[in-house]
Design a protein around this motif. Sequence first.
Motif, short mmCIF file in Angstrom:
data_model
loop_
_atom_site.label_atom_id
_atom_site.label_comp_id
_atom_site.label_asym_id
_atom_site.label_seq_id
_atom_site.Cartn_x
_atom_site.Cartn_y
_atom_site.Cartn_z
N GLY A 1 38.95 11.06 44.72
CA GLY A 1 40.00 9.59 43.82
C GLY A 1 39.90 9.08 45.06
N SER A 2 41.15 9.55 45.73
CA SER A 2 41.86 8.21 46.80
C SER A 2 40.61 7.83 47.46
CB SER A 2 43.20 9.52 47.42
OG SER A 2 43.37 10.30 47.09
N LYS A 3 39.71 8.06 47.99
CA LYS A 3 38.78 8.41 49.22
C LYS A 3 38.08 6.67 48.38
CE LYS A 3 37.78 12.41 51.96
NZ LYS A 3 37.30 13.30 51.72
N ILE A 4 38.22 6.96 47.14
CA ILE A 4 37.29 5.46 46.44
C ILE A 4 38.30 4.60 46.32
CG2 ILE A 4 36.25 5.46 44.08
CD1 ILE A 4 35.27 8.26 43.85
N LYS A 5 39.37 4.95 46.10
CA LYS A 5 40.43 3.73 45.62
C LYS A 5 40.72 3.20 47.06
CE LYS A 5 43.46 5.87 41.82
NZ LYS A 5 44.67 6.90 41.91
N ASP A 6 40.93 3.85 48.08
CA ASP A 6 40.82 3.10 49.50
C ASP A 6 39.66 2.25 50.07
OD1 ASP A 6 42.91 4.69 50.04
OD2 ASP A 6 43.03 5.57 51.01
N ALA A 7 38.55 3.11 49.42
CA ALA A 7 36.87 2.19 50.04
C ALA A 7 37.19 1.41 49.20
CB ALA A 7 35.79 2.88 49.06
N MET B 1 46.38 4.05 49.70
CA MET B 1 47.07 5.22 49.25
C MET B 1 47.84 5.96 50.55
SD MET B 1 46.77 7.51 46.25
CE MET B 1 46.13 7.22 45.79
N ASN B 2 49.04 5.94 50.23
CA ASN B 2 49.67 6.45 51.49
C ASN B 2 49.89 7.99 51.87
OD1 ASN B 2 51.34 8.09 49.65
ND2 ASN B 2 52.84 6.89 49.10
N VAL B 3 49.93 8.55 53.38
CA VAL B 3 49.99 9.54 53.73
C VAL B 3 50.14 10.99 53.00
CG1 VAL B 3 49.97 10.19 55.65
CG2 VAL B 3 49.38 8.54 55.54
N GLY B 4 51.70 10.17 51.90
CA GLY B 4 52.31 11.90 51.44
C GLY B 4 51.39 11.98 50.74
N LYS B 5 51.35 11.24 49.76
CA LYS B 5 50.08 12.00 48.45
C LYS B 5 49.03 12.00 48.76
CE LYS B 5 51.99 8.40 44.75
NZ LYS B 5 51.28 7.46 44.29
N LYS B 6 48.13 11.70 50.26
CA LYS B 6 46.64 12.41 50.47
C LYS B 6 47.24 13.92 51.30
CE LYS B 6 44.72 7.91 52.00
NZ LYS B 6 43.59 7.98 53.09
N MET B 7 48.09 13.83 52.20
CA MET B 7 48.45 15.42 52.40
C MET B 7 48.86 16.47 51.28
SD MET B 7 51.18 14.18 55.64
CE MET B 7 51.98 16.03 55.67
N ALA B 8 49.93 15.96 49.93
CA ALA B 8 49.81 17.07 48.21
C ALA B 8 48.74 16.61 48.15
CB ALA B 8 50.88 15.68 47.94
N HIS B 9 47.86 15.64 48.32
CA HIS B 9 46.07 16.29 47.77
C HIS B 9 45.74 17.81 48.21
CE1 HIS B 9 46.80 13.32 44.67
NE2 HIS B 9 46.93 12.31 45.88
N THR B 10 45.54 17.28 49.76
CA THR B 10 45.21 18.48 51.18
C THR B 10 45.98 19.99 50.82
OG1 THR B 10 44.26 16.73 52.09
CG2 THR B 10 44.75 19.02 53.49
N ALA B 11 47.36 19.84 49.93
CA ALA B 11 47.81 20.88 50.09
C ALA B 11 48.28 21.62 48.88
CB ALA B 11 49.16 21.27 50.60
N GLU B 12 47.18 20.98 47.74
CA GLU B 12 46.58 21.74 46.65
C GLU B 12 45.63 22.08 46.65
OE1 GLU B 12 46.57 20.52 42.17
OE2 GLU B 12 47.05 18.92 42.95
N ALA B 13 44.47 21.68 47.19
CA ALA B 13 43.37 22.63 47.56
C ALA B 13 43.58 22.87 48.88
CB ALA B 13 42.12 20.66 48.27
#
Length: 57
Positions: free
Chosen positions: A48-54, A1-13
């Motif tokens: 979900g992102s972490k599981i996909k990355d794993a 998963m790219n960094v932009g999506k991870k940041m977007a998920h964190t920002a949403e939380a």
Amino acid sequence: MNVGKKMAHTAEAVRGSAKKALGRVTGNRRMQAEGRGGKAKGNAKQSGSKIKDAFRH
């Protein structure tokens, strides 16, 4: 998963947490509920992102 999506998920939380806190301060139960929902949604997307990355590595 790219960094932009991870940041977007964190920002949403983070937005959810802020909205929940603002609702608590103002006494607005609806805003608190929306904040809890936003936080949960962001956290679920992060998980979900972490599981996909794993499985990807």
